[in-house]
Design an enzyme around this catalytic site. Structure first.
Site, short mmCIF file in Angstrom:
data_model
loop_
_atom_site.label_atom_id
_atom_site.label_comp_id
_atom_site.label_asym_id
_atom_site.label_seq_id
_atom_site.Cartn_x
_atom_site.Cartn_y
_atom_site.Cartn_z
CD GLU A 29 -1.61 7.10 -0.76
OE1 GLU A 29 -1.52 8.03 -1.57
OE2 GLU A 29 -2.27 6.06 -0.97
CD GLU A 70 0.88 3.12 -3.47
OE1 GLU A 70 0.13 3.40 -2.53
OE2 GLU A 70 2.13 3.15 -3.37
#
Length: 272
Positions: free
Chosen positions: A116, A136
């Site tokens: 990210e 995730e």
């Protein structure tokens, strides 16, 4: 910068290197805070033209290790969890809105929060054998530092869903083909590729790059009409700096162009 990061400035390039060997240069508290401070330093340094964020060791940018670091059982109240998420969001926006080009280097790849971070960079150079994933969902989480928003904008809706909903892993070569990274080359060519890109960036106008980067952000932040209006306003302000006439004068004179460096009035120590 701190025991988790090194900061080196050479020939207008600020290189921020994650040096901690723990958790593959993961996003620990020290890394998060160190990155924040390093980016502020690069922002306020008039001599810095380009920022490079890289990782030592195996060159992997690991995920949000800050959570088990703060509490081993990763048990947080909603407000506490939100606070950490917001710190990460602010850091990514810091990269995204920095008025200087930011190059992310991922020789081994990235996952989770480390990936990210790379989403927010202007360029990402990697090895074709590197691996990238947003895993995730496999651990009962979802992207919390912008992945659900930036990833579909970078690589397209369908493939982004595959990465985000399945936690799929792709290679550097695939990442380049999908637009997730700028370029993937053989591992032994990564440094040369980064150096070439830095050279191209340093040859351009810092002011023009700053305004262009801010204008491009509007693609993600607003509608087409508002973005076009911003482009016109930004170009008008840039024209007032007389960069283009100075370039043409140099061209006619057969001289190398000399562009105006970015300077921050509030960047000095008196403002800290």
């Amino acid at each position: 910068m701190n025991e988790f990061l090194s900061y080196e400035k050479q020939e207008g390039v600020a290189t921020i290197t994650k040096t901690s060997t723990e958790h593959n240069q993961g996003m620990t508290r020290g890394v998060l805070v160190g990155l924040k401070r390093a980016l502020e330093g690069a922002r306020d340094d008039d001599e810095v033209r380009v920022v490079v964020i890289t990782a030592a060791g195996n060159g992997i940018h690991d995920g949000a290790r800050v959570f088990p670091e703060l509490r081993q059982d990763v048990s947080f109240t909603p407000m506490e969890f939100r606070e950490i998420l917001q710190f990460g969001h602010a850091l990514m926006r810091q990269i995204e809105t920095l008025e200087k080009p930011v190059i992310g280097v991922a020789k081994g790849g990235a996952l989770g929060g480390g990936l990210e971070m790379l989403h927010a960079c202007d360029f990402v150079i990697t090895a074709d054998t590197a691996t990238f994933s947003q895993p995730e969902v496999a651990v009962g989480l979802m992207c919390g530092w912008g992945g659900t928003q930036r990833l579909p904008r970078l690589m397209g809706w369908r493939r982004a869903k595959e990465l985000l909903l399945c936690g799929s892993e792709i290679t550097g070569k695939e990442a380049a083909e999908l637009g997730l990274v700028t370029r993937a080359v053989p591992l032994d060519q990564v440094d040369a590729e980064v150096a070439t890109l830095i050279g191209r960036l340093k040859a351009a106008s810092p002011l023009a790059q700053a305004y262009t980067k801010l204008a491009m952000n509007k693609v993600w932040e607003t509608n087409l009409g508002a973005g076009l209006d911003y482009e016109v306003d930004a170009e008008t302000v840039l024209a007032a700096h007389q960069e283009f006439p100075a370039f043409m004068k140099s061209l006619y004179a057969g001289e190398a162009p000399s562009f105006t460096q970015l300077k921050r009035l509030t960047g000095g120590s008196d403002w800290k």
